[in-house]
Design a protein around this motif. Structure first.
Motif, mmCIF file in Angstrom:
data_model
loop_
_atom_site.group_PDB
_atom_site.id
_atom_site.type_symbol
_atom_site.label_atom_id
_atom_site.label_comp_id
_atom_site.label_asym_id
_atom_site.label_seq_id
_atom_site.Cartn_x
_atom_site.Cartn_y
_atom_site.Cartn_z
ATOM 1 N N GLY A 42 -24.372 6.295 58.367
ATOM 2 C CA GLY A 42 -23.808 5.140 57.668
ATOM 3 C C GLY A 42 -22.911 4.358 58.598
ATOM 4 O O GLY A 42 -22.234 4.930 59.446
ATOM 5 N N ALA A 43 -22.908 3.057 58.465
ATOM 6 C CA ALA A 43 -22.032 2.211 59.285
ATOM 7 C C ALA A 43 -21.308 1.253 58.364
ATOM 8 O O ALA A 43 -21.830 0.207 58.018
ATOM 9 C CB ALA A 43 -22.847 1.456 60.335
ATOM 10 N N TRP A 44 -20.115 1.619 57.931
ATOM 11 C CA TRP A 44 -19.401 0.800 56.954
ATOM 12 C C TRP A 44 -18.733 -0.407 57.585
ATOM 13 O O TRP A 44 -18.708 -1.470 57.016
ATOM 14 C CB TRP A 44 -18.353 1.649 56.230
ATOM 15 C CG TRP A 44 -18.958 2.708 55.386
ATOM 16 C CD1 TRP A 44 -19.784 2.524 54.330
ATOM 17 C CD2 TRP A 44 -18.796 4.115 55.525
ATOM 18 N NE1 TRP A 44 -20.153 3.730 53.791
ATOM 19 C CE2 TRP A 44 -19.550 4.731 54.510
ATOM 20 C CE3 TRP A 44 -18.091 4.930 56.402
ATOM 21 C CZ2 TRP A 44 -19.619 6.097 54.347
ATOM 22 C CZ3 TRP A 44 -18.149 6.294 56.241
ATOM 23 C CH2 TRP A 44 -18.909 6.874 55.224
ATOM 24 N N GLN A 45 -18.144 -0.222 58.775
ATOM 25 C CA GLN A 45 -17.437 -1.302 59.455
ATOM 26 C C GLN A 45 -16.454 -1.985 58.521
ATOM 27 O O GLN A 45 -16.443 -3.192 58.366
ATOM 28 C CB GLN A 45 -18.446 -2.320 60.001
ATOM 29 C CG GLN A 45 -19.448 -1.738 60.984
ATOM 30 C CD GLN A 45 -18.790 -1.190 62.229
ATOM 31 O OE1 GLN A 45 -17.770 -1.703 62.669
ATOM 32 N NE2 GLN A 45 -19.353 -0.140 62.795
ATOM 33 N N ARG A 46 -15.636 -1.195 57.860
ATOM 34 C CA ARG A 46 -14.649 -1.730 56.924
ATOM 35 C C ARG A 46 -13.245 -1.548 57.479
ATOM 36 O O ARG A 46 -12.960 -0.576 58.172
ATOM 37 C CB ARG A 46 -14.739 -1.012 55.573
ATOM 38 C CG ARG A 46 -15.943 -1.377 54.764
ATOM 39 C CD ARG A 46 -15.881 -2.814 54.265
ATOM 40 N NE ARG A 46 -14.774 -3.023 53.377
ATOM 41 C CZ ARG A 46 -14.846 -2.914 52.072
ATOM 42 N NH1 ARG A 46 -15.959 -2.600 51.484
ATOM 43 N NH2 ARG A 46 -13.800 -3.137 51.323
ATOM 44 N N PHE A 47 -12.363 -2.481 57.148
ATOM 45 C CA PHE A 47 -10.972 -2.418 57.564
ATOM 46 C C PHE A 47 -10.111 -2.149 56.342
ATOM 47 O O PHE A 47 -10.211 -2.842 55.341
ATOM 48 C CB PHE A 47 -10.529 -3.727 58.222
ATOM 49 C CG PHE A 47 -11.077 -3.914 59.607
ATOM 50 C CD1 PHE A 47 -10.284 -3.698 60.710
ATOM 51 C CD2 PHE A 47 -12.391 -4.291 59.805
ATOM 52 C CE1 PHE A 47 -10.779 -3.879 61.986
ATOM 53 C CE2 PHE A 47 -12.899 -4.473 61.067
ATOM 54 C CZ PHE A 47 -12.090 -4.266 62.168
ATOM 55 N N LEU A 48 -9.261 -1.129 56.436
ATOM 56 C CA LEU A 48 -8.330 -0.801 55.368
ATOM 57 C C LEU A 48 -6.921 -1.022 55.883
ATOM 58 O O LEU A 48 -6.617 -0.724 57.041
ATOM 59 C CB LEU A 48 -8.498 0.661 54.930
ATOM 60 C CG LEU A 48 -9.909 1.069 54.505
ATOM 61 C CD1 LEU A 48 -9.930 2.538 54.166
ATOM 62 C CD2 LEU A 48 -10.369 0.245 53.334
ATOM 63 N N LEU A 185 -3.511 -8.249 44.839
ATOM 64 C CA LEU A 185 -3.321 -9.567 45.438
ATOM 65 C C LEU A 185 -3.940 -9.561 46.825
ATOM 66 O O LEU A 185 -3.657 -8.661 47.640
ATOM 67 C CB LEU A 185 -1.835 -9.928 45.541
ATOM 68 C CG LEU A 185 -1.071 -10.165 44.228
ATOM 69 C CD1 LEU A 185 -0.628 -8.842 43.619
ATOM 70 C CD2 LEU A 185 0.136 -11.054 44.469
ATOM 71 N N GLU A 186 -4.781 -10.553 47.116
ATOM 72 C CA GLU A 186 -5.458 -10.649 48.398
ATOM 73 C C GLU A 186 -5.244 -12.036 48.985
ATOM 74 O O GLU A 186 -5.446 -13.046 48.312
ATOM 75 C CB GLU A 186 -6.956 -10.385 48.247
ATOM 76 C CG GLU A 186 -7.290 -8.972 47.802
ATOM 77 C CD GLU A 186 -8.768 -8.767 47.611
ATOM 78 O OE1 GLU A 186 -9.422 -8.233 48.526
ATOM 79 O OE2 GLU A 186 -9.275 -9.143 46.538
ATOM 80 N N LEU A 187 -4.835 -12.054 50.245
ATOM 81 C CA LEU A 187 -4.692 -13.298 51.004
ATOM 82 C C LEU A 187 -5.319 -13.065 52.373
ATOM 83 O O LEU A 187 -4.761 -12.344 53.196
ATOM 84 C CB LEU A 187 -3.226 -13.703 51.138
ATOM 85 C CG LEU A 187 -2.977 -15.037 51.850
ATOM 86 C CD1 LEU A 187 -3.492 -16.201 50.998
ATOM 87 C CD2 LEU A 187 -1.495 -15.241 52.156
ATOM 88 N N GLY A 188 -6.484 -13.654 52.590
ATOM 89 C CA GLY A 188 -7.207 -13.369 53.821
ATOM 90 C C GLY A 188 -7.609 -11.906 53.858
ATOM 91 O O GLY A 188 -8.264 -11.390 52.953
ATOM 92 N N ASN A 189 -7.203 -11.209 54.915
ATOM 93 C CA ASN A 189 -7.495 -9.786 55.052
ATOM 94 C C ASN A 189 -6.334 -8.899 54.615
ATOM 95 O O ASN A 189 -6.404 -7.680 54.781
ATOM 96 C CB ASN A 189 -7.867 -9.462 56.506
ATOM 97 C CG ASN A 189 -9.247 -9.980 56.867
ATOM 98 O OD1 ASN A 189 -10.213 -9.763 56.138
ATOM 99 N ND2 ASN A 189 -9.346 -10.692 57.978
ATOM 100 N N ARG A 293 -13.491 -12.529 57.343
ATOM 101 C CA ARG A 293 -13.150 -11.542 56.336
ATOM 102 C C ARG A 293 -13.799 -10.211 56.694
ATOM 103 O O ARG A 293 -14.991 -10.126 56.953
ATOM 104 C CB ARG A 293 -13.625 -11.993 54.952
ATOM 105 C CG ARG A 293 -12.879 -13.171 54.394
ATOM 106 C CD ARG A 293 -11.422 -12.869 54.114
ATOM 107 N NE ARG A 293 -11.270 -11.854 53.092
ATOM 108 C CZ ARG A 293 -11.098 -12.111 51.807
ATOM 109 N NH1 ARG A 293 -11.075 -13.364 51.386
ATOM 110 N NH2 ARG A 293 -10.935 -11.137 50.938
ATOM 111 N N PHE A 294 -12.981 -9.146 56.710
ATOM 112 C CA PHE A 294 -13.501 -7.827 57.043
ATOM 113 C C PHE A 294 -14.304 -7.238 55.893
ATOM 114 O O PHE A 294 -15.192 -6.416 56.098
ATOM 115 C CB PHE A 294 -12.350 -6.879 57.408
ATOM 116 C CG PHE A 294 -11.607 -7.298 58.642
ATOM 117 C CD1 PHE A 294 -12.272 -7.826 59.724
ATOM 118 C CD2 PHE A 294 -10.228 -7.178 58.720
ATOM 119 C CE1 PHE A 294 -11.604 -8.214 60.858
ATOM 120 C CE2 PHE A 294 -9.536 -7.554 59.855
ATOM 121 C CZ PHE A 294 -10.228 -8.080 60.924
ATOM 122 N N THR A 295 -13.968 -7.616 54.676
ATOM 123 C CA THR A 295 -14.639 -7.055 53.499
ATOM 124 C C THR A 295 -15.365 -8.177 52.774
ATOM 125 O O THR A 295 -14.743 -9.128 52.308
ATOM 126 C CB THR A 295 -13.619 -6.414 52.543
ATOM 127 O OG1 THR A 295 -12.656 -7.391 52.155
ATOM 128 C CG2 THR A 295 -12.923 -5.257 53.228
#
Length: 527
Positions: A42-48, A185-189, A293-295
Motif C-alpha cells: 500500500g502507498a498512502w502518501q498521507r500527511f498527518l 477545522l481545516e485551513l489548507g493542510n 493539498r496532502f489529503t
C-alpha cells in the motif's frame, strides 16, 4: 507547543484495502483512518499533523506515537494486521526522519517520514484566554502584519482566529435520537479539532483556534461529525468560509451544508472569526503556485456532476461561438450597416492602436463592470444560483450508479468517464474564473488585477516591447540557473486559480437560516 508531521507508506499484505490509525497521547487526532491501494504494498502518501501535542521530560513520561495497520474488505470486515510505536521524544527536532518500523503480529514494515518541529501560529485555548482578546497581544500581532513589514518573512501572510461557540439543532445520528458531535477545522493542510460533547444536539464547545495564514485565498472548512467509537465518524454538516469574506469580530450563524456544500443540511453553527493579514504579502503570494493539498478525496463518477460540467462548458462554448458568428456575419456583409460600422472600427483601431492600450481597454472593462455591480444592475450570485436548482432525483441516480460501479466489468468505463468529467470541470472552471475576475466577484483580486493592468499600461507606454520580451526571455532562461529548485509556473494561471468558479461560489455562499427565497425551499413548497 510542538508539532508532528508524518508521511506514511507501507509494505504489508495482499489485502483488498489497507487502513491505518494513529494516535499520540491524548491529542485531538486520536483516531484517523485512510485507505491504501489494493496491492501487496500500500502507498498512502498521507500527511498527518498533531498540533496540540507537547514533548514531556523523557525521565517522567515518554510520548509515543501509536500506529495500527488494518485490513478491510468490501463487507466492512476489519482485521488488525499489526502495530508499531514511535518514541517521538527520541527524534531530533526540526529534521525529517526516515523510519522503517517492523509490524508486530505480521510480517511487514511501515515506512514513515516524520518530523518534529515547533508549532507557530497554531493553538487551541478557551474563550477567556483568546490571543486577540488581549489588547497588547492584538496590537503586537497587528504590528507584525503592518505595511512597513511587508517584505519581512514573505511566507507569513497573516493570522486567523476562530471562536467555535456552539451548534444548534444538529442531526440525530444515534438510535436514541442524540449525537456525540465534535468539530474539525481545516485551513489548507492544517487541521484542528474540538472535544466531543456527548449525547447532545445543541453542543457548546466555546474554544478558540488560531491558524497561520499561508494564502489569503484559502478557505476555512468547518465540519461537524458524530463520534462513533472506533468506527469512522458520521458526517453531520459542513461550511466553507473564504478568508476574504470574513467579517472581523462579528458572531455569525452559518447554516450547515451537505458534503457537496450545495444544499442545506440540518442545524446551524455559531462562529466568531478574525483575520489579520498583510495585503502586500498576500498580493505577492497570489502570483505563486498554490500549496498542494496532502489529503484529497477519491473522485467518483457522478451523473449530476457530469451533466453540470457539460452545461457549463456548453455555456462558455456558445458565447465563443456567438462571437465568431457575429464576426463572420460582418465579413459576409449580411447587414450593410453593421458591416460598415465594423469595418470603420477595424481600420481606426489597427491604424491608431498602441500596445499599451490593450491593458488600458481591460481596465475600462473592469470599471464598466464595477459600475454595474455597485448600481445593482448585475448580481454576482445569479450564475451561481442557476447551479443550485438541481433535482434531488439526480442523487438517487448517483447512488444507483454507485452500486452498479461495484461490478468489475464497468470499472474501466467509469475511469474514462471520470477523466472526461474532470476535463470538462477544468475547462468550465477556467472560463468562469476569467468571467468572475472581471465581474468583481472577489474585490481583492479585481483590485489587484486593475493595479497590474495599470502598471502594464505605463510600462508598455514608456518601454519598447522588444525590451520587455528580452527581459522576460532572459528571466525564463536563467531561472533554473539562478535557483535550481525553482518551480516553473505561470503567474497568470496562478492568479486565476485563486478566483472562484461558479460552483465554488455556491459552495462558499453563506446560507440564511430562515430564508424563504431559497431555491430549495421554493421547490419543496411547490411539491
Amino acid at each position: 507547543m510542538q508539532g508532528i508531521r508524518s508521511q506514511v507508506s507501507c509494505g504489508a499484505c495482499d489485502s483488498p484495502t489497507l487502513c491505518a490509525r494513529t494516535s499520540c497521547g491524548m491529542g485531538w487526532s486520536a483516531s484517523r483512518f485512510w485507505r491504501g491501494r489494493t496491492s501487496l504494498e500500500g502507498a498512502w502518501q498521507r500527511f498527518l499533523f498533531f498540533s496540540n501535542w507537547e514533548i514531556k521530560d523523557t525521565r517522567v513520561r515518554k510520548d509515543m506515537l501509536d500506529i495500527e495497520v488494518w485490513r478491510k474488505d468490501n463487507k466492512k470486515h476489519e482485521e488488525l494486521l499489526g502495530t508499531c510505536q514511535v518514541d517521538v521524544t527520541a527524534l531530533p527536532m526540526k529534521q525529517t526522519n526516515c523510519l522503517e518500523l517492523p509490524l508486530e503480529k505480521h510480517p511487514g514494515s511501515l515506512l514513515m517520514l516524520i518530523a518534529v518541529a515547533p508549532c507557530t501560529g497554531v493553538s487551541i485555548s478557551d474563550l477567556c484566554v483568546c490571543p486577540l482578546g488581549d489588547p497588547s497581544e492584538r496590537q503586537q500581532i497587528s504590528q507584525r502584519y503592518c505595511i512597513k513589514n511587508s517584505f519581512r518573512d514573505l511566507k507569513d501572510i497573516g493570522f486567523l482566529q476562530v471562536k467555535v461557540l456552539k451548534a444548534v439543532d444538529l442531526l440525530a445520528a444515534d438510535f436514541a435520537g442524540k449525537s456525540d458531535p465534535f468539530c474539525v477545522l481545516e485551513l489548507g493542510n492544517d487541521s484542528l479539532q474540538t472535544h466531543t460533547v456527548y449525547k447532545n444536539l445543541n453542543p457548546e464547545w466555546n474554544k478558540v483556534f488560531t491558524f497561520p495564514i499561508k494564502d489569503i485565498h484559502d478557505v476555512l472548512e468547518v465540519t461537524v461529525f458524530d463520534e462513533d467509537g472506533d468506527k469512522p465518524p458520521d458526517f453531520l454538516g459542513k461550511v466553507a468560509i473564504p478568508l476574504l469574506s470574513i467579517r472581523n469580530g462579528k458572531q455569525s450563524c452559518y447554516t450547515l451544508k451537505n458534503k457537496d456544500l450545495e444544499r442545506a443540511s440540518k442545524g446551524v453553527i455559531y462562529l466568531e472569526l478574525d483575520v489579520l493579514f498583510n495585503p502586500v504579502k498576500a498580493s505577492i503570494r497570489t502570483f505563486r503556485p498554490r500549496e498542494k493539498r496532502f489529503t484529497e478525496e477519491n473522485r467518483k463518477f457522478s451523473k449530476k456532476i457530469l451533466s453540470r460540467n457539460v452545461d457549463r462548458v456548453k455555456k462558455i462554448t456558445m458565447a465563443i461561438w456567438n462571437t465568431i458568428q457575429f464576426l463572420r456575419s460582418c465579413f459576409l456583409w449580411e447587414s450593410t450597416v453593421k458591416s460598415m460600422i465594423a469595418f470603420v472600427v477595424f481600420v481606426v483601431t489597427v491604424w491608431s492602436v498602441e500596445l499599451y492600450m490593450v491593458p488600458l481597454a481591460l481596465l475600462v472593462l473592469f470599471a464598466y463592470n464595477f459600475s454595474l455591480v455597485t448600481t445593482g444592475k448585475v448580481n454576482n450570485t445569479q450564475d451561481a444560483q442557476e447551479l443550485v436548482g438541481l433535482d434531488e432525483d439526480d442523487d438517487e441516480d448517483d447512488k444507483e450508479s454507485e452500486k452498479k460501479g461495484l461490478i468489475d466489468r464497468i470499472h474501466m468505463v467509469q475511469e474514462i468517464i471520470i477523466a472526461v468529467q474532470s476535463i470538462l470541470e477544468e475547462v468550465a472552471s477556467f472560463g468562469e474564473r476569467i468571467k468572475n475576475t472581471f465581474n468583481w466577484t472577489v474585490p481583492f483580486l479585481s483590485v489587484l488585477a486593475c493595479l497590474v493592468l495599470a502598471a502594464a499600461t505605463v510600462i508598455l507606454y514608456f518601454i519598447p516591447l522588444r525590451y520587455i520580451v528580452l527581459i522576460w526571455g532572459i528571466n525564463k532562461f536563467t531561472k533554473k540557473l539562478r535557483n535550481p529548485y525553482a518551480i516553473d509556473n505561470n503567474e497568470l494561471l496562478d492568479f486565476l486559480s485563486r478566483v472562484p468558479s461558479d460552483v465554488q461560489k455556491v459552495q462558499h455562499a453563506e446560507l440564511k437560516p430562515y430564508s424563504s427565497s431559497s431555491p430549495i425551499r421554493k421547490k419543496r413548497s411547490a411539491l
